[in-house]
Write a protein that holds these residues in place. Sequence first.
Motif, PDB file in Angstrom:
ATOM      1  N   ALA A   1       6.533  -2.018  -2.806  1.00  0.00           N
ATOM      2  CA  ALA A   1       7.686  -2.664  -2.209  1.00  0.00           C
ATOM      3  C   ALA A   1       7.800  -2.278  -0.742  1.00  0.00           C
ATOM      4  N   GLY A   2       8.072  -3.269   0.100  1.00  0.00           N
ATOM      5  CA  GLY A   2       8.245  -3.000   1.516  1.00  0.00           C
ATOM      6  C   GLY A   2       6.954  -3.033   2.305  1.00  0.00           C
ATOM      7  N   THR A   3       5.799  -3.147   1.633  1.00  0.00           N
ATOM      8  CA  THR A   3       4.507  -3.181   2.306  1.00  0.00           C
ATOM      9  C   THR A   3       4.125  -4.625   2.579  1.00  0.00           C
ATOM     10  N   LYS A   4       3.666  -4.911   3.803  1.00  0.00           N
ATOM     11  CA  LYS A   4       3.256  -6.259   4.143  1.00  0.00           C
ATOM     12  C   LYS A   4       1.931  -6.580   3.462  1.00  0.00           C
ATOM     13  N   VAL A   5       1.824  -7.752   2.871  1.00  0.00           N
ATOM     14  CA  VAL A   5       0.601  -8.160   2.193  1.00  0.00           C
ATOM     15  C   VAL A   5       0.150  -9.499   2.747  1.00  0.00           C
ATOM     16  N   PRO A   6      -1.111  -9.901   2.501  1.00  0.00           N
ATOM     17  CA  PRO A   6      -1.588 -11.196   2.993  1.00  0.00           C
ATOM     18  C   PRO A   6      -0.780 -12.336   2.393  1.00  0.00           C
ATOM     19  N   ARG A   7      -0.843 -13.480   3.051  1.00  0.00           N
ATOM     20  CA  ARG A   7      -0.144 -14.641   2.535  1.00  0.00           C
ATOM     21  C   ARG A   7      -0.695 -15.009   1.152  1.00  0.00           C
ATOM     22  N   ILE A   8       0.173 -15.584   0.333  1.00  0.00           N
ATOM     23  CA  ILE A   8      -0.181 -15.890  -1.045  1.00  0.00           C
ATOM     24  C   ILE A   8      -1.165 -17.053  -1.065  1.00  0.00           C
ATOM     25  N   ASP A   9      -2.265 -16.879  -1.762  1.00  0.00           N
ATOM     26  CA  ASP A   9      -3.300 -17.904  -1.880  1.00  0.00           C
ATOM     27  C   ASP A   9      -3.552 -18.133  -3.357  1.00  0.00           C
ATOM     28  N   ARG A  10      -3.182 -19.303  -3.836  1.00  0.00           N
ATOM     29  CA  ARG A  10      -3.255 -19.609  -5.267  1.00  0.00           C
ATOM     30  C   ARG A  10      -4.357 -20.620  -5.545  1.00  0.00           C
ATOM     31  N   ALA A  11      -5.211 -20.297  -6.515  1.00  0.00           N
ATOM     32  CA  ALA A  11      -6.279 -21.222  -6.894  1.00  0.00           C
ATOM     33  C   ALA A  11      -5.678 -22.425  -7.605  1.00  0.00           C
ATOM     34  N   PRO A  12      -6.140 -23.629  -7.301  1.00  0.00           N
ATOM     35  CA  PRO A  12      -5.580 -24.829  -7.952  1.00  0.00           C
ATOM     36  C   PRO A  12      -5.950 -24.889  -9.433  1.00  0.00           C
ATOM     37  N   THR A  13      -5.051 -25.455 -10.235  1.00  0.00           N
ATOM     38  CA  THR A  13      -5.309 -25.672 -11.651  1.00  0.00           C
ATOM     39  C   THR A  13      -6.071 -26.982 -11.805  1.00  0.00           C
ATOM     40  N   PRO A  14      -7.165 -26.985 -12.575  1.00  0.00           N
ATOM     41  CA  PRO A  14      -7.947 -28.224 -12.730  1.00  0.00           C
ATOM     42  C   PRO A  14      -7.094 -29.372 -13.266  1.00  0.00           C
ATOM     43  N   GLU A  15      -7.415 -30.589 -12.832  1.00  0.00           N
ATOM     44  CA  GLU A  15      -6.708 -31.769 -13.305  1.00  0.00           C
ATOM     45  C   GLU A  15      -6.962 -31.978 -14.798  1.00  0.00           C
ATOM     46  N   ASN A  16      -5.912 -32.365 -15.509  1.00  0.00           N
ATOM     47  CA  ASN A  16      -5.995 -32.610 -16.946  1.00  0.00           C
ATOM     48  C   ASN A  16      -4.750 -33.393 -17.342  1.00  0.00           C
ATOM     49  N   GLU A  17      -4.836 -34.197 -18.394  1.00  0.00           N
ATOM     50  CA  GLU A  17      -3.676 -34.987 -18.802  1.00  0.00           C
ATOM     51  C   GLU A  17      -2.498 -34.113 -19.220  1.00  0.00           C
ATOM     52  N   PHE A  18      -2.757 -32.866 -19.612  1.00  0.00           N
ATOM     53  CA  PHE A  18      -1.688 -31.970 -20.025  1.00  0.00           C
ATOM     54  C   PHE A  18      -1.205 -31.063 -18.888  1.00  0.00           C
ATOM     55  N   ARG A  19      -1.820 -31.147 -17.737  1.00  0.00           N
ATOM     56  CA  ARG A  19      -1.400 -30.344 -16.590  1.00  0.00           C
ATOM     57  C   ARG A  19      -0.012 -30.803 -16.141  1.00  0.00           C
ATOM     58  N   PRO A  20       1.011 -29.909 -16.164  1.00  0.00           N
ATOM     59  CA  PRO A  20       2.369 -30.331 -15.779  1.00  0.00           C
ATOM     60  C   PRO A  20       2.477 -30.470 -14.256  1.00  0.00           C
ATOM     61  N   LYS A  21       2.340 -31.687 -13.780  1.00  0.00           N
ATOM     62  CA  LYS A  21       2.208 -31.922 -12.343  1.00  0.00           C
ATOM     63  C   LYS A  21       3.437 -31.465 -11.558  1.00  0.00           C
ATOM     64  N   GLN A  22       4.636 -31.770 -12.060  1.00  0.00           N
ATOM     65  CA  GLN A  22       5.839 -31.383 -11.319  1.00  0.00           C
ATOM     66  C   GLN A  22       5.998 -29.875 -11.276  1.00  0.00           C
ATOM     67  N   LEU A  23       5.706 -29.205 -12.369  1.00  0.00           N
ATOM     68  CA  LEU A  23       5.814 -27.754 -12.409  1.00  0.00           C
ATOM     69  C   LEU A  23       4.807 -27.129 -11.445  1.00  0.00           C
ATOM     70  N   GLU A  24       3.579 -27.613 -11.484  1.00  0.00           N
ATOM     71  CA  GLU A  24       2.544 -27.087 -10.579  1.00  0.00           C
ATOM     72  C   GLU A  24       2.936 -27.318  -9.116  1.00  0.00           C
ATOM     73  N   ALA A  25       3.439 -28.504  -8.819  1.00  0.00           N
ATOM     74  CA  ALA A  25       3.839 -28.808  -7.438  1.00  0.00           C
ATOM     75  C   ALA A  25       4.987 -27.918  -6.992  1.00  0.00           C
ATOM     76  N   THR A  26       5.899 -27.602  -7.906  1.00  0.00           N
ATOM     77  CA  THR A  26       7.033 -26.740  -7.563  1.00  0.00           C
ATOM     78  C   THR A  26       6.571 -25.340  -7.204  1.00  0.00           C
ATOM     79  N   VAL A  27       5.604 -24.808  -7.949  1.00  0.00           N
ATOM     80  CA  VAL A  27       5.052 -23.490  -7.616  1.00  0.00           C
ATOM     81  C   VAL A  27       4.396 -23.530  -6.236  1.00  0.00           C
ATOM     82  N   ASP A  28       3.634 -24.586  -5.963  1.00  0.00           N
ATOM     83  CA  ASP A  28       2.994 -24.717  -4.651  1.00  0.00           C
ATOM     84  C   ASP A  28       4.037 -24.770  -3.531  1.00  0.00           C
TER      85      ASP A  28
END
Length: 375
Positions: free
Chosen positions: A29-56
């Motif tokens: 806590a209180g330590t500066k860290v690199p900017r958050i870099d999140r790997a994308p989730t592969p496209e799939n019919e079950f991928r919750p697009k709105q939820l994923e976009a909200t996290v991004d």
Amino acid sequence: MTTVGRCWMAVFGLIMTTAACGSSDTPGAGTKVPRIDRAPTPENEFRPKQLEATVDNLIARVNEGTVDGMQMVVLLKNLTSFFAPIATGANRAMGELEVTGNVLGPTDQSTDTTTSQDIQNQQIKQAVVDGAEGIGISPYGDMNGAAMDEAVDEGVHVVTLDGDVPTSKRSLYVGTVNEVAGATAAKTLLAMLPPPPGTVVIHGTENLTWVDGYKRTQGAQKAIEEAGYTPRVSEAHYELDDGLDAEWLRSRIVSADPPALGIVGLFDISYRCVMGADAAGVPDVPIVTFDFDPRTVDYMRQERIKATHTQRQYYQGYLVPYVLYGIKTLGLEGAKEILAPLMDGDSTVNTGIDVVRWDKIDDYNNFLDTIGAMQ
């Protein structure tokens, strides 16, 4: 491993799954860290697009400012079965955020509920002493409320998942909106039925002390009534073995007036609906269920269960560290502004449910495999 981790393992016999477990190269806590870099989730019919976009979007907003370290803990009722994907998601998010923290829970369900509640209360208190800035918890109920409130009073952000204690001071609940989920399951079944009149048997609960289960059952009942059918609840008896619970279902099915046209199960033991239908001599009655128990999947492969409804456990676990981090960095209202597409009311983050048809089992398993959350 942190001191608190060693303490909990020694005293309570818990297994710890670590995301970023306080090693010398892990920022606190209180330590500066690199900017958050999140790997994308592969496209799939079950991928919750709105939820994923909200996290991004949350990550993008956080990255606009200074990204700080944080210490947090996620407390689960269990680390196996239903909760295993939750632990996977929480660990992955904590690793992406590079926070210091643990995911904790027992590896079996042999402890009685009262003892488990006491353990969670002690875990919450220890987390505060150890310096946690955020706590995610799958609570057992109101008995955890006081300990949660004490943590909030000490300045710790508390978020619930899977289950909720809405009377507590927790900031947000992340998980299934049970009334909506129950209605969705009922509507999946109703689309398979002949026109009313007819009875729909609900493998649910009328136990008011199980708030989440009761709300899910009420949601299903309302949808069935609005469609012109007669709902009839068969209590889901977790304390009984499969055969005895199936006998309860049988009695509700054979005595239904008008006759039962379909069965909807609302919990992870709803594979028992097939057993009840067989015992009642109506093996062809349409059945839909909840969750992804292996026995449910087996019956789906036999086309005995037409569809099931899964609660996106992985995403519940995945969202909680991001929500806690967002509250710390943006403030509660700032985090809620980003989370708005998922908000149901003022304090619920709705992760939604997946409707999985019997002929989509392999496709759904492939999606779970891509996110490392096989059930």
